[in-house]
Each structure stands twice: as structure tokens, then as C-alpha cells.
Design a protein around this motif. Structure first.
Motif, mmCIF file in Angstrom:
data_model
loop_
_atom_site.group_PDB
_atom_site.id
_atom_site.type_symbol
_atom_site.label_atom_id
_atom_site.label_comp_id
_atom_site.label_asym_id
_atom_site.label_seq_id
_atom_site.Cartn_x
_atom_site.Cartn_y
_atom_site.Cartn_z
ATOM 1 N N LEU A 1 0.833 -1.198 0.000
ATOM 2 C CA LEU A 1 0.000 0.000 0.000
ATOM 3 C C LEU A 1 0.870 1.251 0.000
ATOM 4 N N GLU A 2 0.624 2.120 -0.972
ATOM 5 C CA GLU A 2 1.442 3.322 -1.122
ATOM 6 C C GLU A 2 0.723 4.572 -0.620
ATOM 7 N N GLY A 3 -0.580 4.640 -0.810
ATOM 8 C CA GLY A 3 -1.318 5.828 -0.392
ATOM 9 C C GLY A 3 -1.603 5.837 1.097
ATOM 10 N N PRO B 1 2.900 2.327 8.580
ATOM 11 C CA PRO B 1 2.066 2.895 9.651
ATOM 12 C C PRO B 1 2.014 4.418 9.629
ATOM 13 N N ALA B 2 3.096 5.069 9.177
ATOM 14 C CA ALA B 2 3.098 6.524 9.139
ATOM 15 C C ALA B 2 2.098 7.054 8.110
ATOM 16 N N LYS B 3 1.844 6.300 7.047
ATOM 17 C CA LYS B 3 0.915 6.737 6.009
ATOM 18 C C LYS B 3 -0.496 6.220 6.249
ATOM 19 N N GLN B 4 -0.606 4.936 6.605
ATOM 20 C CA GLN B 4 -1.937 4.345 6.765
ATOM 21 C C GLN B 4 -2.505 4.512 8.175
ATOM 22 N N GLY B 5 -1.658 4.915 9.116
ATOM 23 C CA GLY B 5 -2.136 5.155 10.472
ATOM 24 C C GLY B 5 -2.541 3.904 11.224
ATOM 25 N N VAL B 6 -2.028 2.755 10.818
ATOM 26 C CA VAL B 6 -2.365 1.500 11.488
ATOM 27 C C VAL B 6 -1.162 0.575 11.384
ATOM 28 N N THR B 7 -0.963 -0.251 12.398
ATOM 29 C CA THR B 7 0.189 -1.146 12.428
ATOM 30 C C THR B 7 -0.179 -2.518 11.869
ATOM 31 N N PRO B 8 0.821 -3.290 11.447
ATOM 32 C CA PRO B 8 0.538 -4.657 11.001
ATOM 33 C C PRO B 8 -0.161 -5.488 12.075
ATOM 34 N N ALA B 9 0.219 -5.303 13.330
ATOM 35 C CA ALA B 9 -0.398 -6.082 14.413
ATOM 36 C C ALA B 9 -1.882 -5.770 14.536
ATOM 37 N N GLU B 10 -2.237 -4.487 14.405
ATOM 38 C CA GLU B 10 -3.653 -4.113 14.488
ATOM 39 C C GLU B 10 -4.452 -4.703 13.335
ATOM 40 N N LEU B 11 -3.862 -4.678 12.135
ATOM 41 C CA LEU B 11 -4.562 -5.232 10.981
ATOM 42 C C LEU B 11 -4.700 -6.755 11.087
ATOM 43 N N ALA B 12 -3.682 -7.398 11.660
ATOM 44 C CA ALA B 12 -3.736 -8.857 11.807
ATOM 45 C C ALA B 12 -4.887 -9.283 12.703
ATOM 46 N N LEU B 13 -5.235 -8.463 13.702
ATOM 47 C CA LEU B 13 -6.373 -8.775 14.575
ATOM 48 C C LEU B 13 -7.687 -8.679 13.818
ATOM 49 N N ARG B 14 -7.759 -7.740 12.882
ATOM 50 C CA ARG B 14 -8.987 -7.558 12.110
ATOM 51 C C ARG B 14 -9.126 -8.573 10.971
ATOM 52 N N HIS B 15 -7.962 -8.993 10.442
ATOM 53 C CA HIS B 15 -7.977 -9.889 9.279
ATOM 54 C C HIS B 15 -7.022 -11.066 9.550
ATOM 55 N N ARG C 1 5.496 -4.673 7.329
ATOM 56 C CA ARG C 1 5.736 -3.235 7.408
ATOM 57 C C ARG C 1 6.737 -2.792 6.361
ATOM 58 N N PHE C 2 6.441 -1.660 5.718
ATOM 59 C CA PHE C 2 7.366 -1.027 4.787
ATOM 60 C C PHE C 2 8.130 0.066 5.513
ATOM 61 N N VAL C 3 9.459 0.091 5.335
ATOM 62 C CA VAL C 3 10.287 1.136 5.940
ATOM 63 C C VAL C 3 11.246 1.666 4.879
ATOM 64 N N GLU C 4 11.258 2.977 4.700
ATOM 65 C CA GLU C 4 12.230 3.634 3.833
ATOM 66 C C GLU C 4 13.328 4.211 4.724
ATOM 67 N N ILE C 5 14.548 3.745 4.525
ATOM 68 C CA ILE C 5 15.654 4.110 5.409
ATOM 69 C C ILE C 5 16.414 5.279 4.798
ATOM 70 N N ILE C 6 16.324 6.433 5.480
ATOM 71 C CA ILE C 6 16.993 7.640 4.985
ATOM 72 C C ILE C 6 17.882 8.291 6.035
ATOM 73 N N ASP C 7 17.751 7.878 7.309
ATOM 74 C CA ASP C 7 18.520 8.493 8.390
ATOM 75 C C ASP C 7 18.555 7.539 9.581
ATOM 76 N N ALA C 8 19.150 7.996 10.698
ATOM 77 C CA ALA C 8 19.289 7.142 11.877
ATOM 78 C C ALA C 8 17.943 6.704 12.467
ATOM 79 N N PRO C 9 16.948 7.591 12.610
ATOM 80 C CA PRO C 9 15.662 7.141 13.157
ATOM 81 C C PRO C 9 14.972 6.084 12.289
#
Length: 393
Positions: A76-78, A95-109, A116-124
Motif C-alpha cells: 500500500l502506497e497511499g 504505519p506513518a501513512k496508513q495510520g495503522v500497524t501490522p499487528a492491528e490489521l492482523a487482529l482484524r484480518h 511493514r514497509f520502511v524507507e531508510i533515509i537516516d538514523a531514526p
């Protein structure tokens, strides 16, 4: 969890603890079809034929016609979740874009696997990637910097994790590198192919490991001093183990295990990267089960390193030294009567391996001694195995 028919095969979720010497590894290949144009149908069919593990789409509709033999990944990109995930078996969210975590979605589905998708651009964001790799079933990682140090850090952080790490590659060259970072590499690579043929090549790269070998005990029947000739020392870019070397022989159907200079020698330091391999006409095993002459090896060539148990790994040649030296010929016989010949430098410090890792000096070998060898069953044509008549003397 998804029904068994649409889950990835068990081998598609590899351990992070791949042994140094292993048989063919099972790395994941994810084909990204989100940006494909008119060639999409042909590329997808090619990918299915070569059994890629997953097809990645940004729209659930693009997964609808795929067979159950492939995992259907929705990335999911949007910022908004779709009303339905369709036939997706794996859904990757940010989660930063969709506002929900994989764990929360796993409970629903519970019938779908989430990651989780992560784009690595810095230390955080690097820390986010480490945390995801430690905790999520699936982590899809996009590293923006060309250095592979951040990936090394994530692989180390996820050393005891049970989930799988999929790293996005921009091209086939990067995919090959990603599979090998820190020896273990990423569990899988996601790549958007540029043309027909890329999916097949990606799968080939993912399976670039080599099968282990069944070594045979060979009985020495004759040795002879045959005068001067050229021999090759093969210096690699890796340390060999004490029970490890390369297979060398005068004929393609029989080779003897030559040990590296890992064991102490008088008058000189150990060189654990080197194998004093044999006369320049000799065969050795390279990449893709192909034989190479020692004389044709170059910087960057790939060789098969083998230990006394037959475990294998690919190593890279750093340098080949060819020099004129006195030579000794060793003939050995397999239990089934097949003969194997090896021509080595006629010097005490040049050695081969015997059962149990015994280190045997070439000049002290005598009839009745036992060495370890390998007996390929196929003849060779330009180095490749082929079933045809071929007589070697």
C-alpha cells in the motif's frame, strides 16, 4: 492465517542463521509489477514459469488473476486503506501513512499476513527498520543510500528474528549484492523488472548457491616425478577452513581435494587464502557446476570451495600465480575402479586432504594411502556438464 494453498512454501521463509558452507540456499524473489507497462503480462507469465515466490501490486485488482502457486502481495502506497484487500495473501503497510500497524490489521484480518514497509533515509528510520525486522513477520525495506552498511546493521539486529526481510533492489546487479551482504544476505529481494528476462535472471541469482557434493575415498595406486611444468597457485579473497580446499584433477570425471595453506609450514607463514592447486591444464569446479582450467582463472573468477564433508560455497579468485616448478603425478582409484589423476608441484609443502581432514604431503604419498576426491558423473563440453561420449586419457 491464509489457507495452505496460497501460503509461501516453507522454504520461502529462511533462517537468518545460514551456515557458511551450505547447499543451495532458498532466497525469496518478489516481482514488483506496479510500474510495468505493456510488457506486464509477458513478464508475469515468465515469473510464474520460473516460480518466483511473490508478485507485488499496489492495487488488489492486479492480483486477481494470479494462480495460488504464488504469494499475492499488496504493497500500500497511499494514505488510505482500500475497502478490500481482494485476494492478497500478504499486505505490507507503512504505519506513518496508513495510520495503522501490522499487528492491528492482523487482529482484524486473521486470514492475511501483514508486514511493514520502511524507507531508510537516516538514523531514526534505520532504527525503525531494525525494530521491524526484529518483530514483524514481513519487513520490506528501501535503502536510499548506496552504501550497504545500513543493511548490514539491520541484518545483525535481526539475527535471532523469525520473520523475513525483503530488500528492494533497483536492478539485477544490486540484487546479487543484497543476497550476499554479511554472508547471510537479505532473506529476499523485491525488484521491478525492466524487460522480459529479468524475472528469470532474478530467480537464477537467488538460487546461486551450489549443491553439496558426495566425496569419495580414493586409494593411491601410483606416484611419479614427471619433470618441469607450470603450476598455478590460486589466491582467493576468503579464508579457507583447515578442512577445506578446492577440487582439482587432470580429467573432468575425477578430482582430488587440494587443501589450502591454512596449516603451518616450515620456512614460511601460513596463507589461508591460497591453494597450491596443480598443473595449469587441470580442471577445478567453478560456478554453476562448470569446470574451469586453472590456466583460465582470473581476478574475479568464481570457484567452488569444498570441505571434507562435501559442504560447498562459492569463493572469488583474487589472483592466480603461474610459475615453472617440478611436478609430481598422483594416480588414485575409486572403489568402483575409476582412475583419478592429479599433477601437483613436486614439493613437500603442497598437500591434499584425506579422510577425517588428514593433511597429506604430496611428495610422501605412496600406494595404499587414501585421499578424498569427487567423481562427477557427466562429461564436459566447454566446462558444462553434458551427457555425451567423451574419452579422456
Amino acid at each position: 492465517m491464509p489457507p495452505e494453498s496460497v501460503r509461501p512454501p516453507v522454504s520461502a521463509v529462511p533462517s537468518h542463521h545460514t551456515p557458511r558452507s551450505s547447499s543451495v540456499s532458498s532466497k525469496l524473489t518478489w516481482l514488483d509489477i506496479r510500474s510495468l507497462g505493456d510488457a506486464r503480462a509477458a513478464i508475469v507469465q515468465e515469473a510464474l514459469h520460473h516460480r518466483v515466490e511473490a508478485v507485488v501490486a499496489g492495487d488488489p485488482a492486479d492480483l486477481a488473476d494470479l494462480p495460488p502457486t504464488v504469494s499475492k502481495v499488496l504493497l500500500l502506497e497511499g494514505g488510505k486503506l482500500p475497502e478490500s484487500f481482494g485476494e492478497a495473501t500478504v499486505v505490507i503497510v507503512d504505519p506513518a501513512k496508513q495510520g495503522v500497524t501490522p499487528a492491528e490489521l492482523a487482529l482484524r484480518h486473521p486470514e492475511i499476513e501483514f508486514g511493514r514497509f520502511v524507507e531508510i533515509i537516516d538514523a531514526p528510520t534505520l532504527e525503525d527498520a531494525c525494530e521491524s525486522s526484529r518483530t514483524e513477520k514481513w519487513s520490506v525495506l528501501l535503502f536510499r543510500d548506496p552504501t550497504k552498511i545500513p543493511l548490514e546493521i539491520v541484518i545483525a539486529a535481526a539475527a535471532r528474528a523469525t520473520g523475513s526481510m525483503i530488500t528492494i533492489a533497483q536492478d539485477l546487479e544490486e540484487a546479487e549484492i543484497l543476497f550476499g551482504v554479511l554472508e547471510h544476505g537479505s532473506d529476499g529481494v523485491m525488484m521491478a523488472p525492466k524487460k522480459v528476462g529479468d524475472a528469470a535472471e532474478l530467480k537464477r541469482i537467488a538460487e546461486a548457491g551450489i549443491p553439496n557434493l558426495n566425496l569419495t575415498e580414493l586409494r593411491v595406486v601410483e606416484t611419479s616425478h614427471i619433470g618441469m611444468g607450470e603450476r598455478a597457485c590460486v589466491d582467493t579473497t576468503t579464508h579457507f577452513g583447515e578442512d577445506e580446499g578446492i577440487l582439482v584433477g587432470s580429467h573432468s570425471k575425477g578430482m582430488i581435494l587440494c587443501v589450502s595453506e591454512t596449516h603451518p609450514l616450515p620456512y614460511m607463514p601460513t596463507r589461508p587464502f591460497r591453494v597450491n592447486a596443480g598443473a595449469i591444464h587441470s580442471y577445478t569446479l567453478g560456478k554453476d557446476e562448470r569446470t574451469n582450467y586453472l590456466s583460465e582463472l582470473r581476478t574475479g573468477s568464481k570457484l567452488t570451495a569444498v570441505d571434507i564433508k562435501g559442504n560447498t560455497r562459492l569463493v572469488t579468485v583474487g589472483r592466480v600465480k603461474i610459475e615453472t616448478r617440478p611436478l609430481i603425478s598422483i594416480d588414485a582409484e575409486a572403489p568402483d575402479g575409476r582412475r583419478v589423476n592429479l599433477i601437483l608441484q613436486d614439493d613437500w609443502h603442497v598437500r591434499v586432504l584425506g579422510p577425517g581432514g588428514a593433511v597429506l604431503n604430496s611428495t610422501e604419498l605412496k600406494p595404499g594411502d587414501t585421499v578424498l576426491g569427487y567423481l562427477p558423473t557427466e562429461d564436459r563440453h566447454v566446462g558444462y556438464p553434458i551427457n555425451e561420449f567423451c574419452l579422456e586419457k
